[in-house]
Motif scaffolding. Structure first.
Motif, PDB file in Angstrom:
ATOM      1  N   VAL A   1      61.210  29.164  70.764  1.00  0.00           N
ATOM      2  CA  VAL A   1      60.957  30.596  70.577  1.00  0.00           C
ATOM      3  C   VAL A   1      60.437  31.209  71.867  1.00  0.00           C
ATOM      4  O   VAL A   1      60.941  32.248  72.338  1.00  0.00           O
ATOM      5  CB  VAL A   1      59.954  30.826  69.423  1.00  0.00           C
ATOM      6  CG1 VAL A   1      59.624  32.304  69.292  1.00  0.00           C
ATOM      7  CG2 VAL A   1      60.510  30.286  68.114  1.00  0.00           C
ATOM      8  N   GLU A   2      59.448  30.570  72.480  1.00  0.00           N
ATOM      9  CA  GLU A   2      58.888  31.080  73.725  1.00  0.00           C
ATOM     10  C   GLU A   2      59.897  30.981  74.865  1.00  0.00           C
ATOM     11  O   GLU A   2      59.966  31.853  75.732  1.00  0.00           O
ATOM     12  CB  GLU A   2      57.622  30.303  74.093  1.00  0.00           C
ATOM     13  CG  GLU A   2      56.428  30.572  73.186  1.00  0.00           C
ATOM     14  CD  GLU A   2      56.536  29.883  71.841  1.00  0.00           C
ATOM     15  OE1 GLU A   2      57.367  28.938  71.717  1.00  0.00           O
ATOM     16  OE2 GLU A   2      55.820  30.275  70.898  1.00  0.00           O
ATOM     17  N   HIS A   3      60.678  29.919  74.865  1.00  0.00           N
ATOM     18  CA  HIS A   3      61.678  29.732  75.923  1.00  0.00           C
ATOM     19  C   HIS A   3      62.712  30.855  75.918  1.00  0.00           C
ATOM     20  O   HIS A   3      63.069  31.384  76.973  1.00  0.00           O
ATOM     21  CB  HIS A   3      62.380  28.382  75.742  1.00  0.00           C
ATOM     22  CG  HIS A   3      63.554  28.185  76.647  1.00  0.00           C
ATOM     23  ND1 HIS A   3      63.423  27.937  77.998  1.00  0.00           N
ATOM     24  CD2 HIS A   3      64.892  28.217  76.402  1.00  0.00           C
ATOM     25  CE1 HIS A   3      64.623  27.815  78.544  1.00  0.00           C
ATOM     26  NE2 HIS A   3      65.522  27.986  77.591  1.00  0.00           N
ATOM     27  N   CYS A   4      63.202  31.205  74.734  1.00  0.00           N
ATOM     28  CA  CYS A   4      64.213  32.261  74.636  1.00  0.00           C
ATOM     29  C   CYS A   4      63.681  33.588  75.152  1.00  0.00           C
ATOM     30  O   CYS A   4      64.372  34.330  75.867  1.00  0.00           O
ATOM     31  CB  CYS A   4      64.675  32.415  73.186  1.00  0.00           C
ATOM     32  SG  CYS A   4      65.683  31.053  72.589  1.00  0.00           S
ATOM     33  N   LEU A   5      62.434  33.901  74.806  1.00  0.00           N
ATOM     34  CA  LEU A   5      61.849  35.168  75.228  1.00  0.00           C
ATOM     35  C   LEU A   5      61.610  35.195  76.729  1.00  0.00           C
ATOM     36  O   LEU A   5      61.894  36.190  77.400  1.00  0.00           O
ATOM     37  CB  LEU A   5      60.533  35.401  74.482  1.00  0.00           C
ATOM     38  CG  LEU A   5      59.932  36.801  74.573  1.00  0.00           C
ATOM     39  CD1 LEU A   5      60.898  37.847  74.025  1.00  0.00           C
ATOM     40  CD2 LEU A   5      58.610  36.862  73.810  1.00  0.00           C
ATOM     41  N   ALA A   6      61.135  34.084  77.280  1.00  0.00           N
ATOM     42  CA  ALA A   6      60.812  34.046  78.701  1.00  0.00           C
ATOM     43  C   ALA A   6      62.053  33.914  79.578  1.00  0.00           C
ATOM     44  O   ALA A   6      62.143  34.526  80.643  1.00  0.00           O
ATOM     45  CB  ALA A   6      59.855  32.886  78.981  1.00  0.00           C
ATOM     46  N   ALA A   7      63.042  33.116  79.138  1.00  0.00           N
ATOM     47  CA  ALA A   7      64.192  32.806  79.982  1.00  0.00           C
ATOM     48  C   ALA A   7      65.234  33.912  79.997  1.00  0.00           C
ATOM     49  O   ALA A   7      65.789  34.226  81.056  1.00  0.00           O
ATOM     50  CB  ALA A   7      64.829  31.493  79.528  1.00  0.00           C
ATOM     51  N   PHE A   8      65.515  34.520  78.836  1.00  0.00           N
ATOM     52  CA  PHE A   8      66.551  35.550  78.824  1.00  0.00           C
ATOM     53  C   PHE A   8      66.238  36.691  77.862  1.00  0.00           C
ATOM     54  O   PHE A   8      67.141  37.321  77.319  1.00  0.00           O
ATOM     55  CB  PHE A   8      67.940  34.956  78.520  1.00  0.00           C
ATOM     56  CG  PHE A   8      67.950  33.801  77.585  1.00  0.00           C
ATOM     57  CD1 PHE A   8      67.822  32.506  78.064  1.00  0.00           C
ATOM     58  CD2 PHE A   8      68.102  33.982  76.224  1.00  0.00           C
ATOM     59  CE1 PHE A   8      67.849  31.423  77.192  1.00  0.00           C
ATOM     60  CE2 PHE A   8      68.136  32.910  75.359  1.00  0.00           C
ATOM     61  CZ  PHE A   8      68.002  31.621  75.857  1.00  0.00           C
ATOM     62  N   ASP A   9      64.948  36.952  77.665  1.00  0.00           N
ATOM     63  CA  ASP A   9      64.488  38.136  76.926  1.00  0.00           C
ATOM     64  C   ASP A   9      65.164  38.255  75.552  1.00  0.00           C
ATOM     65  O   ASP A   9      65.574  39.339  75.137  1.00  0.00           O
ATOM     66  CB  ASP A   9      64.758  39.399  77.758  1.00  0.00           C
ATOM     67  CG  ASP A   9      63.908  40.579  77.296  1.00  0.00           C
ATOM     68  OD1 ASP A   9      62.825  40.337  76.732  1.00  0.00           O
ATOM     69  OD2 ASP A   9      64.324  41.732  77.518  1.00  0.00           O
ATOM     70  N   LEU A  10      65.264  37.125  74.857  1.00  0.00           N
ATOM     71  CA  LEU A  10      65.890  37.083  73.539  1.00  0.00           C
ATOM     72  C   LEU A  10      64.837  36.730  72.504  1.00  0.00           C
ATOM     73  O   LEU A  10      64.127  35.733  72.645  1.00  0.00           O
ATOM     74  CB  LEU A  10      67.012  36.046  73.514  1.00  0.00           C
ATOM     75  CG  LEU A  10      67.758  35.872  72.186  1.00  0.00           C
ATOM     76  CD1 LEU A  10      68.605  37.102  71.887  1.00  0.00           C
ATOM     77  CD2 LEU A  10      68.635  34.624  72.235  1.00  0.00           C
ATOM     78  N   VAL A  11      64.730  37.545  71.457  1.00  0.00           N
ATOM     79  CA  VAL A  11      63.783  37.279  70.378  1.00  0.00           C
ATOM     80  C   VAL A  11      64.432  36.336  69.375  1.00  0.00           C
ATOM     81  O   VAL A  11      65.469  36.658  68.785  1.00  0.00           O
ATOM     82  CB  VAL A  11      63.359  38.578  69.678  1.00  0.00           C
ATOM     83  CG1 VAL A  11      62.474  38.269  68.472  1.00  0.00           C
ATOM     84  CG2 VAL A  11      62.639  39.498  70.654  1.00  0.00           C
TER      85      VAL A  11
END
Length: 222
Positions: free
Chosen positions: A142-152
């Motif tokens: 969850v955190e990776h998606c938000l940090a890596a490519f701004d995806l919730v």
């Protein structure tokens, strides 16, 4: 087509299987299968009053038994589903149309595959902002998606009082998608030697679905 990529017979009005497979491989290797599919998806979405590009989707996986032609290097055993074969990992839009697929051995974890698949999907679908997932995708993803490519990545969890099989919110979209795939005889189990061929078969199945919808548009389709 019956079993062209594994050397089996084709319908009588088709050329010999090796010529059919040559076209299949050429289209896939040059990215034409994906391009053709994606253009149709945009048309279907616009026909239904949506923008061509999706902004939200759902991720899930499906384990299927593998045929004998599938080698040990790309098959495994899914302990949860008790399936010896391969696992198909999907991202679909909110209409149940395919945004991306990756095929792995069945013992590959959902989060492990999602780390790769979501990068691929986000790289192609630049307007994608939100993807719903079940509890199998919790954790650092969850955190990776938000940090890596701004995806919730929004996790839809079962409540504590739920018993037995329950279709979670948004998950019915991907369950309907699975049901469509199971109506495609070639996808009832995995018959492909290569995982890339298995992925291409999913795109062709969805291509057939979308061409039918465009040919016979009507309320409730999609």
């Amino acid at each position: 087509m019956t079993t062209a990529s594994s050397g089996g017979p084709c319908p009588r009005d088709f050329p010999p299987w090796d010529r059919v497979y040559a076209f299949f491989r050429r289209w896939h290797d040059h990215g034409l299968t994906r391009e053709f599919h994606d253009r149709l998806r945009g048309q279907v979405r616009e026909t239904l009053g949506r923008d061509a590009a999706a902004t939200a989707g759902v991720i899930d996986s499906q384990s299927v038994k593998a045929d004998a032609v599938v080698g040990a290097d790309s098959r495994g055993f899914d302990d949860g589903k008790l399936v010896n074969g391969r696992k198909r990992h999907f991202v679909v839009d909110t209409l149940g149309l395919l945004l991306g697929v990756m095929v792995t051995a069945a013992d590959t974890g959902d989060r492990t595959a999602a780390h790769v698949l979501l990068v691929q999907v986000a790289d192609v679908h630049h307007r994608l902002e939100l993807v719903w997932a079940d509890g199998g995708y919790t954790g650092s993803l969850v955190e990776h998606c938000l940090a890596a490519f701004d995806l919730v990545l929004a996790i839809v969890k079962r409540s504590d009082d739920m018993r037995g099989f329950v279709v979670l919110p948004k998950q019915w979209i991907v369950e309907r998608f699975f049901a469509h795939l199971m109506r495609t005889r070639r996808l009832v189990r995995d018959f492909e030697r290569r995982t890339t061929s298995a992925e291409a078969m999913v795109y062709w199945s969805m291509t057939l679905l979308m061409t039918r919808r465009l040919a016979r548009p009507g309320p409730g389709r999609g």
